[in-house]
Design a protein around this motif. Structure first.
Motif, PDB file in Angstrom:
ATOM      1  N   GLY A 965       0.796  -1.220   0.000  1.00 17.11           N
ATOM      2  CA  GLY A 965       0.000   0.000   0.000  1.00 17.11           C
ATOM      3  C   GLY A 965       0.827   1.267   0.000  1.00 17.11           C
ATOM      4  N   VAL A 966       2.127   1.152  -0.268  1.00 20.45           N
ATOM      5  CA  VAL A 966       3.009   2.311  -0.285  1.00 20.45           C
ATOM      6  C   VAL A 966       2.981   2.947  -1.676  1.00 20.45           C
ATOM      7  N   ASP A 967       2.866   4.257  -1.709  1.00 20.09           N
ATOM      8  CA  ASP A 967       2.882   4.988  -2.974  1.00 20.09           C
ATOM      9  C   ASP A 967       4.319   5.245  -3.397  1.00 20.09           C
ATOM     10  N   VAL A 968       4.636   4.859  -4.623  1.00 19.18           N
ATOM     11  CA  VAL A 968       5.971   5.098  -5.166  1.00 19.18           C
ATOM     12  C   VAL A 968       5.997   6.483  -5.795  1.00 19.18           C
ATOM     13  N   PRO A 969       6.886   7.366  -5.337  1.00 19.27           N
ATOM     14  CA  PRO A 969       6.954   8.711  -5.929  1.00 19.27           C
ATOM     15  C   PRO A 969       7.212   8.622  -7.425  1.00 19.27           C
ATOM     16  N   ARG A 970       6.562   9.485  -8.149  1.00 21.41           N
ATOM     17  CA  ARG A 970       6.702   9.466  -9.610  1.00 21.41           C
ATOM     18  C   ARG A 970       8.077   9.972 -10.004  1.00 21.41           C
ATOM     19  N   ILE A 971       8.658   9.295 -10.978  1.00 24.02           N
ATOM     20  CA  ILE A 971       9.964   9.698 -11.485  1.00 24.02           C
ATOM     21  C   ILE A 971       9.761  10.450 -12.786  1.00 24.02           C
ATOM     22  N   ALA A 972      10.113  11.727 -12.783  1.00 22.76           N
ATOM     23  CA  ALA A 972       9.995  12.537 -14.004  1.00 22.76           C
ATOM     24  C   ALA A 972      11.227  12.294 -14.855  1.00 22.76           C
ATOM     25  N   SER A 973      11.027  11.923 -16.100  1.00 24.83           N
ATOM     26  CA  SER A 973      12.155  11.680 -17.008  1.00 24.83           C
ATOM     27  C   SER A 973      11.819  12.189 -18.388  1.00 24.83           C
ATOM     28  N   GLY A 974      12.865  12.565 -19.138  1.00 18.97           N
ATOM     29  CA  GLY A 974      12.665  13.079 -20.477  1.00 18.97           C
ATOM     30  C   GLY A 974      12.198  14.518 -20.461  1.00 18.97           C
ATOM     31  N   PHE A1041      14.265  -5.052  -8.010  1.00 17.37           N
ATOM     32  CA  PHE A1041      13.985  -5.458  -6.634  1.00 17.37           C
ATOM     33  C   PHE A1041      14.887  -4.706  -5.654  1.00 17.37           C
ATOM     34  N   CYS A1042      16.160  -4.570  -5.993  1.00 16.85           N
ATOM     35  CA  CYS A1042      17.074  -3.808  -5.132  1.00 16.85           C
ATOM     36  C   CYS A1042      16.633  -2.360  -5.014  1.00 16.85           C
ATOM     37  N   ALA A1043      16.178  -1.791  -6.139  1.00 18.48           N
ATOM     38  CA  ALA A1043      15.765  -0.383  -6.124  1.00 18.48           C
ATOM     39  C   ALA A1043      14.522  -0.172  -5.284  1.00 18.48           C
ATOM     40  N   SER A1044      13.701  -1.210  -5.115  1.00 17.74           N
ATOM     41  CA  SER A1044      12.450  -1.050  -4.372  1.00 17.74           C
ATOM     42  C   SER A1044      12.687  -0.708  -2.910  1.00 17.74           C
ATOM     43  N   ARG A1045      13.830  -1.093  -2.354  1.00 17.97           N
ATOM     44  CA  ARG A1045      14.038  -0.818  -0.932  1.00 17.97           C
ATOM     45  C   ARG A1045      14.200   0.665  -0.655  1.00 17.97           C
ATOM     46  N   ALA A1046      14.623   1.430  -1.672  1.00 19.26           N
ATOM     47  CA  ALA A1046      14.773   2.872  -1.467  1.00 19.26           C
ATOM     48  C   ALA A1046      13.441   3.539  -1.169  1.00 19.26           C
ATOM     49  N   VAL A1047      12.346   2.942  -1.650  1.00 27.71           N
ATOM     50  CA  VAL A1047      11.014   3.510  -1.390  1.00 27.71           C
ATOM     51  C   VAL A1047      10.752   3.559   0.113  1.00 27.71           C
ATOM     52  N   PHE A1048      11.216   2.556   0.834  1.00 23.28           N
ATOM     53  CA  PHE A1048      10.948   2.473   2.267  1.00 23.28           C
ATOM     54  C   PHE A1048      11.965   3.265   3.088  1.00 23.28           C
ATOM     55  N   LEU A1049      13.180   3.358   2.580  1.00 19.71           N
ATOM     56  CA  LEU A1049      14.211   4.015   3.365  1.00 19.71           C
ATOM     57  C   LEU A1049      14.072   5.523   3.350  1.00 19.71           C
ATOM     58  N   ASN A1051      11.125   7.072   3.629  1.00 17.10           N
ATOM     59  CA  ASN A1051       9.874   7.467   4.265  1.00 17.10           C
ATOM     60  C   ASN A1051       9.581   6.524   5.422  1.00 17.10           C
ATOM     61  N   ARG A1052       9.591   7.079   6.630  1.00 17.02           N
ATOM     62  CA  ARG A1052       9.328   6.258   7.810  1.00 17.02           C
ATOM     63  C   ARG A1052       7.943   5.642   7.760  1.00 17.02           C
ATOM     64  N   ASN A1053       6.971   6.374   7.266  1.00 19.23           N
ATOM     65  CA  ASN A1053       5.615   5.836   7.191  1.00 19.23           C
ATOM     66  C   ASN A1053       5.534   4.651   6.234  1.00 19.23           C
ATOM     67  N   ALA A1054       6.380   4.642   5.224  1.00 22.10           N
ATOM     68  CA  ALA A1054       6.399   3.513   4.303  1.00 22.10           C
ATOM     69  C   ALA A1054       6.871   2.253   5.018  1.00 22.10           C
ATOM     70  N   VAL A1055       7.829   2.406   5.908  1.00 20.24           N
ATOM     71  CA  VAL A1055       8.282   1.251   6.698  1.00 20.24           C
ATOM     72  C   VAL A1055       7.153   0.763   7.591  1.00 20.24           C
ATOM     73  N   PHE A1056       6.417   1.700   8.190  1.00 20.65           N
ATOM     74  CA  PHE A1056       5.287   1.311   9.031  1.00 20.65           C
ATOM     75  C   PHE A1056       4.255   0.529   8.223  1.00 20.65           C
ATOM     76  N   LYS A1057       3.987   0.992   6.995  1.00 19.79           N
ATOM     77  CA  LYS A1057       3.031   0.284   6.146  1.00 19.79           C
ATOM     78  C   LYS A1057       3.545  -1.100   5.769  1.00 19.79           C
ATOM     79  N   LEU A1058       4.843  -1.202   5.553  1.00 17.84           N
ATOM     80  CA  LEU A1058       5.427  -2.505   5.236  1.00 17.84           C
ATOM     81  C   LEU A1058       5.244  -3.471   6.401  1.00 17.84           C
ATOM     82  N   ILE A1059       5.491  -3.002   7.597  1.00 17.05           N
ATOM     83  CA  ILE A1059       5.316  -3.859   8.778  1.00 17.05           C
ATOM     84  C   ILE A1059       3.848  -4.229   8.956  1.00 17.05           C
ATOM     85  N   GLN A1060       2.974  -3.257   8.725  1.00 16.89           N
ATOM     86  CA  GLN A1060       1.541  -3.544   8.823  1.00 16.89           C
ATOM     87  C   GLN A1060       1.130  -4.609   7.808  1.00 16.89           C
ATOM     88  N   SER A1061       1.676  -4.529   6.607  1.00 17.39           N
ATOM     89  CA  SER A1061       1.341  -5.529   5.593  1.00 17.39           C
ATOM     90  C   SER A1061       1.873  -6.907   5.991  1.00 17.39           C
TER      91      SER A1061
END
Length: 1341
Positions: A965-974, A1041-1049, A1051-1061
């Motif tokens: 349930g964590v929102d991944v910030p949009r990456i602007a490119s181009g 998969f390695c890059a996905s961990r940056a989403v949680f690191l 944002n503290r709330n993202a870690v909380f959501k991960l634990i909740q999941s």
């Protein structure tokens, strides 16, 4: 002049004499005496200790007449004297009084010449000894005397003193006392203490009447012993003696048995028979009373694990697997690619297994079965691994077929040795079956037999199908009675087999157990183990095939032989060749042959052979024997460490180190174990500290050489000192977690009890292995580590032993801690730095290059011999590398170097000295964390562009984290927006992109780059992953998969959501994108390849294990875990009584039954939530976080209000389940950190932090702390937590302060939990036996 007090007792004697002479009524005497003592002039508080001593001394023996015994009886009845003290004074020989110590023969020692007094004494016992409750409230109770030479603590109750004395007296009277061999229970120290022959040879003048009285007295004494055993109060006091003085109790039971088998008086008794006495005093009888002390029955455990649980349907059956969820998590952590642990996985896993076994109250059969299933799941998750620079299947097979087997062997040895040896105190694990030696091994057999039912878990991965088939075929040959002897089977066609030889993982597990002597060949006859019999041998049998058997027969190491030995493990019964679907290849050696003989033979060749032979042996050791030799892996690794720690020959006299001559061997060994899987194998066996310490001398020696050719092979290959140093140095850095920036821990919660895996830490662990494991708890694993450490180098080592390494090590941390300042001009470091810059940029720069100025020019032809003129040792070059990198980075910032020129120059440097890549990575990582460098545009012109893959990486990341349930910030490119990176990170990733994907030096730089990128602001990690995806497309899934961990690191709330999941997935609390059923499979998934290829979200548990190493602020995370656990419990409480159709709930009986079944399922799910929460805390912060939990977090939660509770249920079901969950959670956290016993080193911290929490409980029970949680939650927590400690970890109670335990027991008594309070005090030992006896008497009905 007599003292006033003395005159009082003289008056008492006068009063007694007068009443004796007059023959006064005893009641009248007692009233007069009481009135006198309560008079204004005397004022003696009653019952009186001094009066008891005066009366007993007066009677024994000058006034031994019936009327005085009646007076004493009346004094006891009116509570004028304390009964316990009177009987103690009458029964004992050595008496300690308040003013003196005197030897006076009392009743029992004088029973033969005073038989009437002995009988009257026993009559008094019958009347008064079983009504002692009133004595506890007496004013002078605390002043009662101690019985010398009798008990080591305060008087607990006359039952513990008089019962054995009466028993000894009865045995002595019948001539049986000398027959007993066990004298340790003697309250009366020796038989002569029972005699009084000095009384004028009284025995010779006994009358017939006295003899009859003595026989009657013997019968009466035996009947009185029986009454002590039958009485509710006294029998429980005797149980205290049994539990806390087990050695003495054995003597007591021996005497009972002797009396029952030989006593003529007992046969004449009309009260009890010999058989009834033996049954009464047997362990069965005592244990039956023990069940009333069993603390778990004070709670609702019977609801969760009794008959109701068996009717709870699929929910309960699914929970059986979920009980082992912490084990699944710790096993999965052990094979994570970034985890190189100093501690043996055998020690870690066996500790978890023991904790979960006592907590789950399971048999060894269920324990072993749970372990096999968890280990098999580890293999099945990665049967088709994702491609990338990470461990593959081999490390997981090591965990299943080597580590798990060693764990089982250690558990069986410990359990069965415990059953054979006496413990210091009685067992308090009341759930545990009382079994004889060997039952644990029988449970192993039954668990492996049942394992055959789990067909889906037993399917072997493709790479070991042939090994499984050959294991199955071996069993077929044995069962069929076909003798293969020492023969080697060549290529055998499937058509020749004429039967189905398909094997599975169970065949490999059984073979591994046989190799460890845990099973014998009777396993081949298990039902269903062998599919069919083989009627005849295969058609073609070769005379001789090169292999281990031919090597042992003296065959030389030919190229063909070497290839075979590299590809097949030593003493293997199966090999792993291609085309296994068509043929089998057998190398079957006698099963019971010593497996180390072959390794020892080639080790001797490595020591004494030529350089070519040594290199061949190194390849053999690092080949299949290490990777697939599951039965000998630890030995192969040990031989490798011994060769790396090659000692100087006794006759060596060269000026250079003796290691120079070993360079060919050392280089092959180092390169041979550099893969991720090999390092995981060393890590799992706990050999990382020894391996690291064996590499330090190599680095020190070869790093001190100027560039030179060390050795030239027959093929012309040359080994340079710098390359040799770089290989060893790079491997050493990987072992101590070089890729983890120490600054990452600054935001976390570090404690003095938990250290990062630094070089000092590894050295300390290695040195500790040199100490012989004298602790009785030390099993084979620790003994094996001691042997490896001692065989490689029997002396301790320190960082100071390697001065060059120490200088670089200090510079490394100094570079991280503060901004780098250039070296002073004219120093060697400055000179080397200038020379390095000139050569790095000679083809791309013009003018004079120095640490202060780097100037650019157009590129020209590359000179490959640029660095040949640099004759500096590697250590000196490494010292200058940070300054060179700093100057290069500044030149790029100032426009003096282009990004391409920067990357080329750094690559030139790392090509010359590959070890410099470590210092470059260290400097660039430190500079990124400072945040002082500008952002550079990854536009594809100056710096490489990620745009081609960035959007795809973004979409992959979103799929991976979708379940959380964590929102991944949009990456602007181009367009107008271009991806940017900090300059040091851009330089770092550009440098790594210049390497080929197969280069082993990338194994050092790659993890460091990923760790650094993950700690940078979003979307740095995604940009790096995109850039590397362009270079290595086959790694795209792994990089995403390695890059996905940056989403949680970020944002503290993202870690909380991960634990909740994680909680949601494990408990199945609601319909989620994964599943609504919950369980281990939902938490950890079915492998990355399956999920990524199917487009499914990644399992939350897998994500957590991936990011947990980088999580900061672990204290806040632990608090959130507690909060989310309680939130999950609240949801579980909502569903205790689900809505059912009216047809099912028409009767009250059905309503009650439905509620009980729901409660049973709810308690199981609550326990699962607690075990998950404890596992997450342990994985997140380890020992230090658990210490903080007991010191701060638990107390804070219990004293804080937690918002609105469930409507109408905050003090009911919801509160009960919360307390139950918190109790299991806190107990498991402590058990994971310290263990349930004292076998682990970490247990030394338990007394401090557990004591702190027990002190908190005591203060709260005393009313000195205001609680914020509900009363039901608090009550349930205390009762369940204490029950868990007593049932599963009685050692914890032994380490708790006595005063704290007494205060806690008082609080429990106020809650009417006297049985629990008694059990708590009874475990603590002799120091609390007095308080426990008081409690037994106080609770008398």
């Amino acid at each position: 002049m007599a003292s006033p007090q003395r005159s009082v007792w003289d008056s008492v004697i006068d009063l007694t004499k007068e009443a004796q002479e007059k023959g006064s009524d005893p009641l009248l005497w007692a009233i007069q005496l009481s009135s006198y003592l309560n008079s204004a002039g005397v004022s003696v508080s009653l019952p009186s200790v001094e009066l008891a001593d005066v009366l007993v001394s007066y009677i024994c023996w000058d006034n031994n007449v019936p009327i005085l015994w009646k007076f004493l009886d009346q004094a006891l009845a009116l509570n004028i004297v304390p009964p316990m003290l009177v009987f103690a004074l009458l029964s004992s020989r050595l008496v300690f009084m308040s003013t003196s110590c005197s030897f006076i023969y009392r009743v029992i020692p004088s029973r033969r010449f005073q038989p009437a007094a002995y009988r009257l004494f026993m009559e008094l016992l019958k009347r008064h000894v079983f009504a002692l409750k009133s004595q506890l409230h007496a004013t002078n109770y605390q002043r009662k005397c101690r019985i010398g030479k009798a008990l080591p603590s305060e008087l607990l109750g006359v039952s513990e003193v008089i019962t054995p004395e009466l028993l000894d007296a009865s045995l002595d009277d019948e001539g049986l006392l000398e027959v007993t061999s066990e004298k340790q229970f003697r309250w009366v120290k020796s038989p002569h203490d029972m005699e009084t022959d000095n009384h004028d040879n009284h025995y010779e003048n006994q009358t017939e009447q006295q003899e009859r009285m003595q026989k009657f007295n013997t019968v009466m004494a035996i009947e009185l012993v029986v009454k002590f055993l039958e009485n509710e109060v006294t029998s429980r006091i005797l149980y205290l003696a049994r539990k806390n003085m087990s050695t003495h109790w054995e003597g007591f039971t021996q005497c009972i048995q002797l009396l029952g088998e030989n006593s003529s008086a007992l046969r004449n008794s009309e009260v009890i028979t010999p058989e009834a006495l033996l049954k009464l005093a047997s362990n069965t009888c005592i244990v039956s009373r023990q069940s009333r002390l069993k603390s778990t029955q004070n709670f609702h455990e019977t609801v969760a694990f009794g008959d109701l649980a068996s009717s709870a349907g699929p929910c309960f059956k699914a929970s059986l697997s979920a009980l082992w969820l912490p084990l699944d998590l710790v096993l999965e952590e052990a094979v994570q690619e970034t985890e190189i642990n100093a501690r043996s996985a055998v020690e870690t896993i066996s500790g978890f297994v023991k904790v979960l076994r006592v907590t789950n109250c399971t048999t060894w059969h269920d324990t072993f079965l749970g372990l096999w299933i968890a280990a098999l799941r580890i293999v099945q998750r990665e049967r088709d691994p994702v491609d990338g620079p990470r461990p593959r299947l081999d490390s997981r097979l090591c965990l299943l077929l080597s580590i798990t087997i060693l764990v089982v062997a250690e558990l069986i040895e410990e359990e069965e040795s415990t059953l054979l040896n006496k413990t210091e105190y009685g067992s308090t694990n009341h759930w545990k079956e009382k079994r004889g030696p060997g039952q644990c091994h029988n449970d192993l057999v039954s668990s492996l037999q049942m394992l055959g039912d789990f067909k889906g878990l037993l399917i072997p991965p493709e790479s070991i199908v042939s090994a499984a088939n050959q294991a199955a075929a071996k069993a077929m040959f044995f069962v069929s009675g076909i003798d293969v002897g020492n023969a080697c089977f060549e290529w055998i066609s499937m058509k020749d087999m004429l039967t189905n030889c398909s094997g599975n993982m169970r065949h490999l597990i059984v073979e591994a157990c046989m190799a460890r002597n845990l099973l014998d060949t009777s396993a081949y006859f298990w039902p269903g183990y062998v599919n069919e019999n083989i009627n005849k041998k295969p058609h073609t049998l070769p005379n001789e095939v090169p292999g281990w058997s031919s090597l042992m027969q003296g065959a030389p190491l030919t190229p063909q032989m070497i290839n075979v030995l590299v590809s097949s493990p030593a003493s293997s019964r199966f090999t792993n060749f291609a085309n296994c679907d068509l043929v089998f290849i057998f190398y079957i050696i006698f099963f019971h042959e010593a497996s180390l003989a072959e390794l020892e033979k080639i080790f001797k060749t490595a020591v004494d052979g030529s350089n070519e032979e040594k290199m061949s042996v190194a390849m053999i050791l690092c080949g299949a024997s290490l990777i697939w030799g599951w039965n000998i892996q630890e030995y192969a690794a040990g031989f490798i460490i011994r060769l790396l720690s090659h000692p100087a020959p006794a006759d060596y006299s060269g000026t250079d180190s003796h290691l120079r001559d070993c360079a060919p061997l050392l280089n092959v060994l180092i390169l041979g174990i550099s893969s991720f899987d090999c390092l995981q194998i060393f890590s799992q066996h706990g050999l990382v500290p020894q391996l690291a310490c064996s590499l330090m001398p190599i680095c020190e020696v070869f790093g001190s050489f100027v560039p030179k050719v060390l050795w030239t092979s027959a093929t012309g290959e040359r080994i340079y000192s710098h390359v040799m140093f770089s290989n060893a140095f790079t491997l050493l850095l990987r072992l101590w977690g070089f890729n983890h920036n120490p600054l990452e821990n600054l935001g976390g919660h570090l404690t003095p009890f938990e250290f990062p895996q630094t070089l000092e830490y590894l050295i300390c662990i290695r040195n500790s292995h040199l100490v012989s494991p004298v602790n009785v708890h030390h099993g084979p694993s620790k003994r094996r580590l001691t042997e490896v450490a001692s065989s490689s180098n029997a002396h301790p080592i320190f960082v100071e032993s390697f001065p060059k390494l120490k200088i670089w090590y200090q510079q490394h941390f100094a570079c991280i801690a503060s901004t780098l300042f250039g070296p002073v001009q004219g120093t060697p470091v400055h000179h080397i730095g200038d020379e390095l810059l000139k050569i790095m940029f000679r083809n791309t720069c013009e003018g004079s290059q120095s640490l202060h100025s780097v100037n650019s020019k157009s590129s020209g032809p590359k000179n490959e011999d640029n660095f040949q003129g640099l004759k500096f040792p590697a250590w000196d070059i490494l010292e200058a590398v940070p300054f060179v990198t700093d100057a290069s980075l500044k030149a790029c910032t100032n426009g003096e170097l282009s990004p391409r020129e920067l990357a080329t120059g750094l690559k030139n440097l790392s090509d010359f000295l590959p070890a410099s890549l470590a210092s470059i990575a260290s400097y660039l990582s430190a500079e990124v964390t400072r945040g002082i460098w500008k952002q550079v545009s990854m536009n594809g012109t100056d710096w490489p562009s990620p745009d081609a893959n960035l959007s795809n990486v973004e979409q992959q990341i979103k799929k991976i984290v979708a379940a959380t349930g964590v929102d991944v910030p949009r990456i602007a490119s181009g367009g107008s927006s271009t991806a940017t990176l900090p300059l040091p990170l851009a330089a770092f990733v550009s440098l790594t992109l210049t390497y080929k994907t197969g280069e082993h030096f990338l194994n050092l730089a790659g993890p460091a780059l990923l760790s650094l990128s993950a700690s940078c602001p979003w979307p740095c990690m995604a940009i790096v992953a995109s850039l590397w995806t362009q270079k290595a497309k086959r790694w795209s899934d792994y990089l995403a998969f390695c890059a996905s961990r940056a989403v949680f690191l970020q944002n503290r709330n993202a870690v909380f959501k991960l634990i909740q999941s994680c909680f949601t997935a494990s408990l199945g609390l609601n319909a989620s994108p994964i599943s609504s059923n919950g369980g281990v499979g939902v938490l950890l998934g079915h492998g990355l390849k399956y999920l990524l290829c199917s487009g499914s979200p990644c399992a939350p548990g897998t994500l957590f294990l991936h990011v947990k190493q980088d999580i900061k602020e672990t204290l806040l995370i632990a608090e959130e875990i507690v909060s989310l656990m309680m939130h999950s419990v609240r949801k579980i409480a909502c569903g205790v009584l689900p809505r059912e159709s009216s047809e099912k709930l028409k009767t009250t009986k059905n309503i009650i039954r439905s509620r009980h079944i729901s409660l049973a399922a709810a308690l199981i799910r609550v326990k699962l939530a607690a075990s998950l929460g404890a596992s997450l805390v342990w994985l997140c912060g380890g020992l230090g976080l658990v210490h903080s939990l007991f010191k701060e977090i638990l107390a804070s939660w219990l004293t804080s209000a937690h918002g609105s509770e469930m409507e109408g249920r905050s003090e009911g079901m919801d509160g009960m389940l919360k307390g139950y969950a918190l109790a299991h959670f806190s107990f498991l956290c402590g058990a994971f950190a310290w263990g349930c016993d004292s076998s682990r080193t970490e247990s030394k911290w338990r007394q401090k932090f557990l004591g702190s929490h027990m002190q908190f409980i005591a203060r709260a029970l005393d009313g000195k702390i205001s609680l914020g949680c509900g009363w039901v939650t608090w009550r349930t927590y205390v009762l369940r937590y204490l029950s868990l400690i007593m049932d599963s970890a009685p050692t914890w109670v032994l380490e708790t302060d006595v005063d704290v335990l007494k205060r806690v027991s008082r609080g429990l008594r106020q809650w009417n939990e006297g049985e629990l309070a008694l059990a708590l005090l009874g475990i603590r030992g002799p120091t609390t036996m007095g308080a426990a006896a008081e409690l037994i008497i106080e609770n008398e009905l």
